[in-house]
Design an enzyme around this catalytic site. Structure first.
Site, PDB file in Angstrom:
ATOM      1  N   HIS A  77       0.825  -1.210   0.000  1.00 27.83           N
ATOM      2  CA  HIS A  77       0.000   0.000   0.000  1.00 27.83           C
ATOM      3  C   HIS A  77       0.860   1.261   0.000  1.00 27.83           C
ATOM      4  CE1 HIS A  77      -3.896  -2.039   1.669  1.00 27.83           C
ATOM      5  NE2 HIS A  77      -3.437  -2.621   0.564  1.00 27.83           N
ATOM      6  N   GLU A 131       0.700   4.048   1.714  1.00 27.47           N
ATOM      7  CA  GLU A 131       1.108   4.555   3.020  1.00 27.47           C
ATOM      8  C   GLU A 131       2.314   3.776   3.544  1.00 27.47           C
ATOM      9  OE1 GLU A 131      -3.464   4.733   2.762  1.00 27.47           O
ATOM     10  OE2 GLU A 131      -1.878   3.361   2.170  1.00 27.47           O
ATOM     11  N   CYS A 170      -6.399   1.763   5.346  1.00 25.78           N
ATOM     12  CA  CYS A 170      -6.928   0.524   5.907  1.00 25.78           C
ATOM     13  C   CYS A 170      -6.382   0.349   7.328  1.00 25.78           C
ATOM     14  CB  CYS A 170      -6.527  -0.662   5.034  1.00 25.78           C
ATOM     15  SG  CYS A 170      -4.751  -0.998   5.038  1.00 25.78           S
ATOM     16  N   CYS A 226      -2.432  -0.174   7.349  1.00 24.34           N
ATOM     17  CA  CYS A 226      -1.682   1.068   7.129  1.00 24.34           C
ATOM     18  C   CYS A 226      -1.881   2.042   8.277  1.00 24.34           C
ATOM     19  CB  CYS A 226      -2.072   1.699   5.794  1.00 24.34           C
ATOM     20  SG  CYS A 226      -1.422   0.784   4.376  1.00 24.34           S
TER      21      CYS A 226
END
Length: 137
Positions: A60, A62, A88, A91
């Site tokens: 991801h 992040e 999410c 993250c």
């Protein structure tokens, strides 16, 4: 937020183009987009590795932004994260642990666990609201 959107254009997983920019005192510290780890083929090259509706090949945005800080010795303590999508739970945990104190996101991707963890850690979570005066110019 516009910089996060631009960073998202580098995403290499076709399922979503996500970008993250971590800042402190109006200075960019790191950026990240969703894509495969270093040395691993990207989804655009070999396809997504899907498990339970999620691509596990891509990291991801992040998380990639946090990794960039670790690789280059950049502390993220007290940072603000500007993300194209609401983070999410995974993250959110990474952002909390990295010392991020504020997250601003554009597109909602509600995750009640993420919201609970961020609230408990006292990390501000805000949906981006464009400045109407700036948008008109």
């Amino acid at each position: 937020m516009e910089i996060a959107r631009t960073v998202a254009t580098r995403a290499t997983c076709p399922r979503a183009s996500v970008g993250a920019v971590l800042t402190r005192k109006k200075r960019i510290l790191t950026t990240g987009y969703n894509g495969a780890p270093r040395g691993v083929a990207h989804c655009l090259e070999v396809g997504c590795t899907m498990v339970d509706g999620h691509c596990l090949r891509a990291t991801h945005a992040e998380a990639n932004a946090i990794v960039q800080g670790a690789l280059h010795g950049v502390s993220l303590e007290g940072a603000t994260a500007y993300c194209t999508h609401q983070p999410c739970a995974g993250c959110s945990k990474l952002l909390i642990s990295a010392g991020v104190v504020r997250i601003v996101y554009r597109d909602a991707y509600p995750d009640p666990v993420a919201e609970m963890l961020l609230d408990e850690a006292q990390v501000a979570l805000e949906q981006f609201a464009p400045d109407p005066l700036r948008a008109a110019t």
